[in-house]
Structure formats: C-alpha cells, structure tokens
Design an enzyme around this catalytic site. Structure first.
Site, short mmCIF file in Angstrom:
data_model
loop_
_atom_site.label_atom_id
_atom_site.label_comp_id
_atom_site.label_asym_id
_atom_site.label_seq_id
_atom_site.Cartn_x
_atom_site.Cartn_y
_atom_site.Cartn_z
N ARG A 238 -39.22 -11.09 -12.78
CA ARG A 238 -39.98 -10.59 -13.92
C ARG A 238 -40.67 -11.78 -14.56
NH1 ARG A 238 -39.78 -6.39 -11.88
NH2 ARG A 238 -39.00 -4.40 -12.67
N GLU A 267 -47.93 -9.01 -18.05
CA GLU A 267 -48.53 -8.22 -16.98
C GLU A 267 -49.28 -7.01 -17.53
OE1 GLU A 267 -45.56 -8.49 -13.81
OE2 GLU A 267 -46.33 -6.54 -13.19
N HIS A 285 -48.06 -7.86 -8.37
CA HIS A 285 -46.76 -7.17 -8.37
C HIS A 285 -46.64 -6.26 -7.13
CE1 HIS A 285 -43.31 -5.91 -11.27
NE2 HIS A 285 -42.97 -5.69 -10.01
N1 LIG Z 1 -41.65 -8.09 -7.65
C1 LIG Z 1 -41.21 -6.85 -7.47
O1 LIG Z 1 -41.95 -5.94 -7.10
C2 LIG Z 1 -39.77 -6.54 -7.68
C3 LIG Z 1 -39.01 -7.25 -8.58
N2 LIG Z 1 -37.69 -6.93 -8.74
C4 LIG Z 1 -36.89 -7.69 -9.71
O2 LIG Z 1 -35.80 -8.29 -9.03
C5 LIG Z 1 -34.65 -8.18 -9.84
C6 LIG Z 1 -33.40 -8.37 -9.01
O3 LIG Z 1 -33.13 -7.23 -8.24
P1 LIG Z 1 -31.77 -7.11 -7.40
O4 LIG Z 1 -31.59 -8.30 -6.54
O5 LIG Z 1 -31.75 -5.77 -6.78
O6 LIG Z 1 -30.69 -7.20 -8.59
P2 LIG Z 1 -29.18 -7.62 -8.48
O7 LIG Z 1 -28.55 -7.10 -9.72
O8 LIG Z 1 -28.61 -7.24 -7.16
O9 LIG Z 1 -29.23 -9.22 -8.52
C7 LIG Z 1 -29.42 -9.97 -9.66
C8 LIG Z 1 -28.54 -11.22 -9.58
O10 LIG Z 1 -28.87 -12.06 -10.68
C9 LIG Z 1 -27.64 -12.54 -11.23
N3 LIG Z 1 -27.86 -12.85 -12.64
C10 LIG Z 1 -28.12 -11.97 -13.64
N4 LIG Z 1 -28.28 -12.62 -14.79
C11 LIG Z 1 -28.13 -13.94 -14.52
C12 LIG Z 1 -28.17 -15.11 -15.30
N5 LIG Z 1 -28.40 -15.06 -16.62
N6 LIG Z 1 -27.96 -16.29 -14.70
C13 LIG Z 1 -27.69 -16.34 -13.38
N7 LIG Z 1 -27.65 -15.27 -12.57
C14 LIG Z 1 -27.85 -14.08 -13.14
C15 LIG Z 1 -26.65 -11.41 -11.02
O11 LIG Z 1 -25.31 -11.88 -11.07
C16 LIG Z 1 -27.05 -10.92 -9.64
O12 LIG Z 1 -26.38 -11.63 -8.63
C17 LIG Z 1 -34.81 -6.81 -10.49
O13 LIG Z 1 -34.03 -6.67 -11.66
C18 LIG Z 1 -36.29 -6.76 -10.77
O14 LIG Z 1 -36.58 -7.28 -12.05
C19 LIG Z 1 -37.10 -5.94 -8.02
C20 LIG Z 1 -37.83 -5.20 -7.12
C21 LIG Z 1 -39.23 -5.42 -6.90
O1 LIG Z 2 -38.20 -2.14 -8.60
C1 LIG Z 2 -38.65 -2.96 -9.42
O2 LIG Z 2 -37.94 -3.49 -10.29
C2 LIG Z 2 -40.07 -3.35 -9.37
O3 LIG Z 2 -40.45 -4.35 -9.90
C3 LIG Z 2 -41.06 -2.52 -8.66
O4 LIG Z 2 -40.64 -1.97 -7.53
#
Ligand SMILES: NC(=O)C1=CN([C@@H]2O[C@H](COP(=O)(O)OP(=O)(O)OC[C@H]3O[C@@H](n4cnc5c(N)ncnc54)[C@H](O)[C@@H]3O)[C@@H](O)[C@H]2O)C=CC1
Ligand SMILES: O=C(O)C(=O)CO
Length: 319
Positions: A238, A267, A285
């Site tokens: 993000r 964004e 994105h």
């Molecule tokens: N660019 C895009 O289109 C997309 C972006 N995303 C972003 O990616 C993020 C991650 O997704 P996932 O891997 O599925 O989530 P997840 O919950 O599996 O992984 C997040 C990791 O970050 C760690 N974490 C959280 N807060 C932290 C902190 N303050 N310091 C250190 N580590 C910390 C957690 O322990 C976890 O291991 C989503 O929340 C979303 O914002 C997700 C999908 C698409």
């Molecule tokens: O899944 C998310 O968090 C995204 O950023 C868009 O797929």
C-alpha cells in the site's frame, strides 16, 4: 429475501454466481470510489455490500448509522485498510476479505517490478518507442544482474513468501526478511532484527506488509539512507506504508538506484517527480489485474456475502 449491492462492474462469472445466490442484486456501473453519502446509503438500504479498495468505510461513515440494515461488507481484495473494521464491528457489520486468491498474481507483479527496474525495461521501451535507439553495443543501457542477488522482504506473509519463493527458486537469490514474528518457511531465508539491518544487505527491498494505522509511514528516510546505493526499492503493498516524499528525495539525490511501484500514497495521484524519473517503474495498481484472479476474488467475496447473510460463519471474516 437478501438485498445485495455490488459496488463495481465485476466479471460475468462472478455476476452469474451472485445471481444464483441472491434474488435482489444491484450492480453499480461506475468505477469511481463510493462517496460518503453513497456508503451511508449502502449501509441503510442493503443487507450485504461488496466494496473494493478506494471505498473509505471510515468511522465517520458508521457514525450516526446505528443498527444498519447492512450486516456484511464482503471486501473484493485482501487488503482492507480502507475499512475501519472496529467501527464496523461496533455497528454490527461483519467484514470479510479474499486472502490467497491474490497471492500469486501480486507476487508476479513484484517480480515484474524487480526485473523492469533492474534491467531498465521501461526506459528501454520508451527509447525504442521514441525512435531514438541507435542499435546494440556492449555498454548500452547496462542494468543490474538479478540472478544471485539478495532480496529483502518486509512482511513475510502469503505474498511476501510467494515473492521469496520466486526469487529463491527462479533467480538463485538469497532471502532476508523483516516480519513481526519468526516464520517457518519452506525455503532458506534469514530474519533481520530491524528494518535497517534488512536495508543494509538487500539489493532489492520489497514491501509486502498490509496497510493501516500500524504500518502507516513505517518506511521513510532512515530506511533509504541505510540501503545500498546500488539497490532498488519495490512496493506492491500500500502506498501509505511509505513516506512518498522521502522516497522521492532519496531517488532525486541518487541515494538509491531506482524504484518499482504498483501503489502510491495518494492513489491514483502519482507525483510528477516520480513520473519524470527514468529509473522509476510505475504501474497502475496491477497486482491482481488478471481475469481469472479477479474471478476468484469475486467468487470468494460472493461466498462470504452468502455465508454471512445465511447466518453461517463467513470463511474469511476479519473482524
Ligand atoms: N498491489 C496489489 O494489487 C496488491 C496489494 N496487496 C497488499 O499486500 C498486502 C499483504 O497481503 P498478504 O501477503 O496476503 O497478507 P498477509 O497477512 O498474509 O501478510 C502480511 C505479513 O506482514 C506482516 N506484518 C504485518 N504488520 C507488520 C509490521 N508492522 N511489521 C512487520 N511485519 C508486519 C504479517 O505478520 C504478515 O506476515 C495486503 O494487505 C495488501 O495491502 C494485496 C494484493 C494485491
Ligand atoms: O487485494 C488487494 O488488497 C488489492 O490491492 C487489489 O487486489
């Protein structure tokens, strides 16, 4: 009979499934984020709503909305930092998301950004399109060789691990990570004690933590100062996890070699300073932008809506 509101046009497969499950569906045809009045109306008029990122369901939206008709916000996406989940819970609204469906596609975009940044692909493409390419020669547009380098992953969750696997198995890279907790991983990786320890050794620093108050601006000037001058900064998480002004400053003075970005602090506004730099790759994105991925996300969100509205525990509840 449940009334549901799908706040964006969605793939046909998702609409078909939604029509099988619900008799009364409204699909909003606009693609812009909901305004505050529209979110309040959605909470008042529908039993279930499917929002997306950009729909800022802040505490203000839930304020004065006692006992709303809406019982579930089934977010289309894994990241739900645009929804105040505590305020939703206080108002009796369940929030769900779509974990897993997004993982591989988002990791692929991280790899795209790593490769495009290191190998100057955007710059090269612009050169060719502009008709300015004078032909191959041994010192033309030299970039950074990716194979065998070190990737530093901030946030070793589902997406962070998928990126690390690609880097390890595909590119023979060493993996370092920073995470709140130690992870048990199926590939070799070392855990950095601090963000700055990670920054000091990585050739690619990749951000994959969730957005939200806990991670807001967790990356700033100190991290860029600790990075190798030859290293690249990649963000697929993000935009507001990073102080964008600090990133721009580091790039402008050549403190780091470049950046690859899929997300931005405000964004869809992308600062002119980023748009003009040849060593910055900027994508709109695109993390999950593939039809079958958007279908899988939509089907998950619709199943969450259905479970919640049938009185069952939705599979991907977050509050
Ligand atoms: N660019 C895009 O289109 C997309 C972006 N995303 C972003 O990616 C993020 C991650 O997704 P996932 O891997 O599925 O989530 P997840 O919950 O599996 O992984 C997040 C990791 O970050 C760690 N974490 C959280 N807060 C932290 C902190 N303050 N310091 C250190 N580590 C910390 C957690 O322990 C976890 O291991 C989503 O929340 C979303 O914002 C997700 C999908 C698409
Ligand atoms: O899944 C998310 O968090 C995204 O950023 C868009 O797929």
């Amino acid at each position: 009979m449940s009334r549901v509101y799908l706040t964006r046009p969605l793939p046909e497969t998702v609409l078909t499934r939604a029509r099988e499950l619900f008799e009364d569906i409204e699909v909003r045809e606009e693609t812009a984020p909901l305004k505050i009045g529209q979110m309040r109306a959605a909470l008042a008029l529908y039993d279930g709503v499917l929002p997306t990122l950009g729909d800022m369901f802040s505490a203000e939206v839930f304020r004065d909305t006692e006992n709303p008709r809406c019982k579930v916000l089934a977010n289309f996406g894994v990241g739900y930092n645009h929804i105040d989940v505590a305020a939703a819970k206080a108002a009796g609204v369940i929030v769900t998301n779509t974990p897993g469906a997004v993982t591989d596609a988002t990791a692929d975009i991280a790899m795209t950004l790593i490769l495009m940044s290191a190998r100057r692909a955007g710059e090269g493409e612009r050169l060719v399109r502009a008709g300015l390419w004078k032909g191959w020669h041994p010192t033309q547009m030299l970039g950074l060789h990716v194979t065998g380098k070190t990737v530093g992953i901030i946030g070793m969750g589902r997406i962070g691990q998928a990126i690390a696997r690609r880097c390890h198995h595909g590119f023979g890279m060493d993996v370092v990570y920073f995470n709140r907790s130690q992870k048990s991983l199926d590939f070799p990786a070392s855990r950095a004690e601090t963000l700055l320890d990670l920054a000091a050794v990585a050739d690619f620093v990749v951000v994959a933590v969730p957005g939200g108050t806990e991670t807001h601006h967790m990356i700033g000037a100190d991290l860029f100062s600790a990075m190798k001058r030859s290293a690249y900064f990649i963000n697929i998480a993000r935009g507001d996890v990073v102080k964008e002004v600090a990133l721009i400053a580091a790039l402008q003075v050549g403190r780091i070699a470049g950046a690859g970005l899929d997300v931005y602090e405000h964004e869809p506004k992308v600062p002119d300073a980023l748009r003009v730099m040849e060593n910055v790759t900027i994508l709109p994105h695109l993390g999950t932008a593939a039809l079958e991925v958007r279908e899988a996300m939509g089907l998950m969100a619709v199943e969450n809506l259905h479970a919640a509205l049938s009185g069952a525990e939705p599979p991907n509840r977050v509050n």
